[in-house]
Motif scaffolding. Structure first.
Motif, PDB file in Angstrom:
ATOM      1  N   ILE A 111      72.410 -13.207  74.216  1.00 49.53           N
ATOM      2  CA  ILE A 111      74.224 -13.444  75.361  1.00 49.53           C
ATOM      3  C   ILE A 111      74.104 -15.085  74.250  1.00 49.53           C
ATOM      4  O   ILE A 111      72.738 -15.342  74.702  1.00 49.53           O
ATOM      5  N   CYS A 112      74.534 -15.952  73.535  1.00 50.46           N
ATOM      6  CA  CYS A 112      74.366 -17.051  72.383  1.00 50.46           C
ATOM      7  C   CYS A 112      75.531 -18.238  73.142  1.00 50.46           C
ATOM      8  O   CYS A 112      75.333 -18.261  73.091  1.00 50.46           O
ATOM      9  N   ILE A 113      75.996 -17.459  73.658  1.00 50.63           N
ATOM     10  CA  ILE A 113      77.192 -18.784  74.734  1.00 50.63           C
ATOM     11  C   ILE A 113      77.466 -18.484  76.182  1.00 50.63           C
ATOM     12  O   ILE A 113      77.736 -16.989  77.156  1.00 50.63           O
ATOM     13  N   ASN A 165      79.186  -8.744  80.194  1.00 51.50           N
ATOM     14  CA  ASN A 165      78.689 -10.501  79.656  1.00 51.50           C
ATOM     15  C   ASN A 165      77.302 -10.231  81.026  1.00 51.50           C
ATOM     16  O   ASN A 165      76.342  -9.057  82.206  1.00 51.50           O
ATOM     17  N   PHE A 166      76.966 -11.364  81.751  1.00 51.22           N
ATOM     18  CA  PHE A 166      75.690 -11.938  82.369  1.00 51.22           C
ATOM     19  C   PHE A 166      76.567 -12.217  83.537  1.00 51.22           C
ATOM     20  O   PHE A 166      77.133 -13.890  82.688  1.00 51.22           O
ATOM     21  N   ILE A 167      76.414 -12.030  84.520  1.00 50.00           N
ATOM     22  CA  ILE A 167      77.405 -12.598  85.441  1.00 50.00           C
ATOM     23  C   ILE A 167      76.352 -12.861  86.627  1.00 50.00           C
ATOM     24  O   ILE A 167      76.276 -11.700  87.378  1.00 50.00           O
ATOM     25  N   GLN A 206      79.311  -1.887  76.705  1.00 54.32           N
ATOM     26  CA  GLN A 206      80.314  -2.516  77.813  1.00 54.32           C
ATOM     27  C   GLN A 206      79.764  -2.711  78.953  1.00 54.32           C
ATOM     28  O   GLN A 206      79.998  -2.828  80.056  1.00 54.32           O
ATOM     29  N   ARG A 207      78.240  -2.533  79.181  1.00 56.46           N
ATOM     30  CA  ARG A 207      77.862  -2.803  80.409  1.00 56.46           C
ATOM     31  C   ARG A 207      77.691  -4.176  80.563  1.00 56.46           C
ATOM     32  O   ARG A 207      77.132  -4.751  79.792  1.00 56.46           O
ATOM     33  N   ASN A 208      77.193  -4.791  82.069  1.00 59.94           N
ATOM     34  CA  ASN A 208      77.801  -5.974  81.941  1.00 59.94           C
ATOM     35  C   ASN A 208      76.254  -5.539  82.942  1.00 59.94           C
ATOM     36  O   ASN A 208      75.722  -4.745  84.033  1.00 59.94           O
ATOM     37  N   LEU A 209      75.332  -7.102  83.204  1.00 53.34           N
ATOM     38  CA  LEU A 209      74.507  -7.667  84.293  1.00 53.34           C
ATOM     39  C   LEU A 209      75.282  -8.827  85.253  1.00 53.34           C
ATOM     40  O   LEU A 209      75.545  -9.668  84.749  1.00 53.34           O
ATOM     41  N   ILE A 210      75.049  -8.000  86.513  1.00 51.02           N
ATOM     42  CA  ILE A 210      76.066  -8.624  87.805  1.00 51.02           C
ATOM     43  C   ILE A 210      75.371  -8.795  88.933  1.00 51.02           C
ATOM     44  O   ILE A 210      74.956  -8.141  89.522  1.00 51.02           O
ATOM     45  N   ALA A 211      74.206  -9.785  88.815  1.00 49.94           N
ATOM     46  CA  ALA A 211      72.594 -10.477  89.678  1.00 49.94           C
ATOM     47  C   ALA A 211      72.982 -11.869  89.653  1.00 49.94           C
ATOM     48  O   ALA A 211      73.624 -12.738  89.536  1.00 49.94           O
TER      49      ALA A 211
END
Length: 282
Positions: A111-113, A165-167, A206-211
């Motif tokens: 992730i760069c942004i 996304n990483f959320i 499509q996987r998100n990391l939501i943690a």
């Protein structure tokens, strides 16, 4: 108006949920600054890019990134960004160095942004808010690390696809940056009439990391949302705990929740109430 030919960005846009078309308008964010700026051009901020897209609702709009400097670049906002009121695709893997996940077992995305408030404790309501006026509008976002807001992403209608996304954690995939209430919150009263309502998806990209959030995913209204193949409550390695308070909360109708890794959360892993108990699947 500057229109950037989609063919010039094919390699950068290939990882997105929907491929670019020749007639798409592509708006390139070129700075981490928040205030001021204009698009298109060398001082195109994310805030200005969203405003530019909102001003041309009849056109297909893609927001890409080309910000100078090493990965990750952090956009720090001083107030909530404009609500997205029409179809928009935000594709942060276009930032040089960004790479989507390609593993079935971990999340190895680069992730760069990063999107964060300018100061901690600022109580900015939403990182991104999709509030369309009709059910045909479509919103998708990929390649962002979003943290530090009340809600990372808030959906209020239309079609949506949130993937890659990483959320609630930084771009390193392990450092918590909590969204205080929800990582992703769906309050989509007109979504019964939409065709795509997806958080994650069957493909690794499509996987998100939501943690690290209050609740990882909240499905409070609307219906037929799919939540699949995400890491909810773990670091990017899929094992180490970076818990949300609660993993998934669903009270809306006919949701399909499947194939997620839900682990390490402090309270409920998956909490289902109301009509979701009768008309939904886990």
């Amino acid at each position: 108006m500057l229109r950037i030919a989609a063919t010039a960005l094919v390699a950068l846009l290939a990882a997105a949920t929907q491929p670019a078309r020749a007639d798409d308008t592509i708006i390139i964010v070129t700075t981490v600054a928040d205030l001021g700026g204009s698009c298109p051009g060398p001082n195109c901020t994310l805030r200005a890019a969203i405003a530019y897209a909102n001003a041309s609702p009849a056109q297909a709009q893609i927001v890409g990134f080309n910000i100078s400097g090493a990965c990750p670049q952090t956009i720090k906002v001083f107030s909530e960004l404009p609500a997205i009121v029409d179809s928009l695709s935000i594709r942060a893997y276009t930032q040089p160095g960004g790479l989507p996940n390609d593993s079935a077992y971990v999340d190895n995305a680069t992730i760069c942004i990063q999107l964060q408030p300018a100061s901690s404790g600022s109580n900015i309501a939403n990182g991104l808010r999709f509030a369309p006026s009709d059910t045909t509008s479509t919103f998708d976002v990929s390649g962002l690390a979003i943290g530090g807001f009340d809600r990372g992403i808030r959906i209020e209608g239309g079609n949506y696809a949130i993937g890659g996304n990483f959320i609630g954690v930084d771009a390193d995939g392990s450092t918590p940056r909590a969204n205080a209430y929800d990582g992703v919150a769906v309050y989509a009263s007109n979504s019964y009439f939409a065709s795509t309502r997806r958080i994650g998806g069957s493909d690794a990209v499509q996987r998100n990391l939501i943690a690290g959030n209050g609740t990882g995913v909240t499905l409070a209204s609307g219906g037929a949302n799919e939540v699949s193949n995400n890491f909810i409550g773990t670091a990017a390695n899929g094992v180490s705990a970076v818990g949300n308070v609660n993993g998934i909360y669903a009270s809306s109708l006919s949701n399909n929740i499947h194939d997620n890794t839900v682990s390490g959360n402090l309270g409920a892993a998956i909490r289902i109430e109301g009509v979701s108990k009768r008309y939904g699947s886990v």
